[in-house]
Design a protein around this motif. Structure first.
Motif, short mmCIF file in Angstrom:
data_model
loop_
_atom_site.label_atom_id
_atom_site.label_comp_id
_atom_site.label_asym_id
_atom_site.label_seq_id
_atom_site.Cartn_x
_atom_site.Cartn_y
_atom_site.Cartn_z
N ASN A 77 0.84 -1.22 0.00
CA ASN A 77 0.00 0.00 0.00
C ASN A 77 0.86 1.25 0.00
O ASN A 77 0.53 2.25 -0.63
N ARG A 78 1.98 1.20 0.71
CA ARG A 78 2.87 2.38 0.74
C ARG A 78 3.58 2.55 -0.60
O ARG A 78 3.75 3.67 -1.08
N LYS A 114 1.18 4.04 -3.09
CA LYS A 114 0.94 5.46 -2.81
C LYS A 114 2.12 6.33 -3.29
O LYS A 114 1.94 7.36 -3.91
N ASP A 115 3.33 5.86 -3.02
CA ASP A 115 4.50 6.69 -3.34
C ASP A 115 4.97 6.57 -4.79
O ASP A 115 5.58 7.50 -5.31
N GLY A 155 2.95 5.12 -7.42
CA GLY A 155 1.88 5.12 -8.42
C GLY A 155 1.74 3.84 -9.22
O GLY A 155 1.27 3.85 -10.35
N HIS A 167 -1.75 -2.02 -7.81
CA HIS A 167 -1.53 -3.14 -6.89
C HIS A 167 -2.46 -4.31 -7.23
O HIS A 167 -3.67 -4.11 -7.32
N ARG A 208 -8.51 -3.47 2.54
CA ARG A 208 -7.82 -2.64 3.54
C ARG A 208 -7.53 -3.46 4.79
O ARG A 208 -8.37 -4.24 5.25
N THR A 220 7.21 11.23 -4.48
CA THR A 220 7.08 11.76 -3.12
C THR A 220 8.43 11.64 -2.42
O THR A 220 9.34 11.01 -2.93
N GLY A 226 4.94 7.78 5.03
CA GLY A 226 3.69 7.03 4.91
C GLY A 226 3.74 5.85 5.74
O GLY A 226 3.26 4.85 5.75
#
Ligand code: G5P
Ligand code: MG
Length: 225
Positions: A23-24, A27-28, A30, A33, A134, A220, A225
């Protein structure tokens, strides 16, 4: 790398933090997943033929047969041919690794190495929101409202395969069946292993490694995160 597309895999035993770290990464960096476990759980909820077949194996802590798994993942990969992606939980056997390699060569493999006694301690506290995948943990990352998903407010559940005896079977299967997959990627020179007890300790190293491999994708700052 084919064009600007980046293809990565995250590996690690049951409960090692693949979903948490994935997940990290997503997010960082792009990446899209795709978790094989989330895909199977969605099939089980929808009670598809594939889901009902897979359930027999998942409930025992055993691997789903290769043919079924490769078919499910292949049809998802077809939809992701023009994006950079991160596979989580696939491949888990040499057969799957070879099938993937033929279809779509991989650029980077991250393996999370977390001691088994730490894993057994944390999995009992895991709660998940099945529709989205999640992940929560009552000790490490609790939901804002106990028992409820942060985004939808729906109920969280414990996974059927998180019973201690099933977790032990999953850890054994990782040692016996999935370890050769690490050798497969090591020989290709694309495996990077990260050892530690905590995701927050491992994550900055994973971030740094991927940032070095994918300067174009990084948008990022270091390991947040
Ligand atoms: P899955 O769903 O791929 P596993 O067994 O590989 O299942 P799992 O259980 O999903 O892996 P994870 O993603 O590695 O674990 O870990 P996670 O969810 O991020 O973290 C575990 C818990 O620890 C969470 O509650 C998290 O919040 C918490 N946590 C994380 N970091 C820390 C920390 O630092 N401290 C603390 N205290 N807690 C932390 O596969 C399920 C089944 O599907 C089949 C198999 O039957 C498999 O058993 N399957 C396949 N079969 C054949 N081939 C394949 N390719 C298959 N893929 C799935
Ligand atoms: Mg997972």
């Amino acid at each position: 790398m084919s064009g600007n597309l980046f293809r990565a895999i995250i590996m690690g035993a049951a409960g090692s933090g693949k979903g948490t770290i994935a997940n990290r990464i997503v997010k960082d960096f792009g990446l899209k997943h795709l978790s094989s476990g989330d895909l199977l759980r969605a099939q089980m909820i929808a009670k598809t033929a594939a889901g009902m077949e897979a359930k027999k194996f998942i409930d025992q802590g055993a691997l789903v047969p290769d043919g079924l798994m490769v078919e499910l993942i292949s049809s998802e990969l077809k939809k992701m041919s023009d994006v950079s992606w991160l596979l989580d939980g696939f491949p888990r056997t040499l057969y799957q690794a070879e099938a993937l390699q033929e279809r779509e060569p991989v650029n980077a493999v991250v393996n999370l190495n977390v001691p088994f006694e730490i894993i057994i301690g944390r999995v009992k506290d895991r709660w998940v929101h099945l529709p989205s995948g999640r992940i929560y943990n009552t000790e490490f990352s609790p939901p804002k409202v106990p028992g409820k998903d942060d985004v939808t407010g729906e109920d969280l559940v414990q996974r059927d395969d998180d019973k201690p005896e099933t977790v032990r079977a999953r850890l054994e299967s990782y040692e016996k069946i999935t370890r050769p997959v690490l050798e497969f990627y090591k020989k290709k020179g694309i495996l990077m292993e990260f050892t530690g007890k905590y995701s927050n300790e491992i994550w900055p190293h994973v971030h740094k490694h991927l940032a070095n491999l994918t300067p174009a994708l990084q948008y990022t700052d270091y390991g947040k995160g």
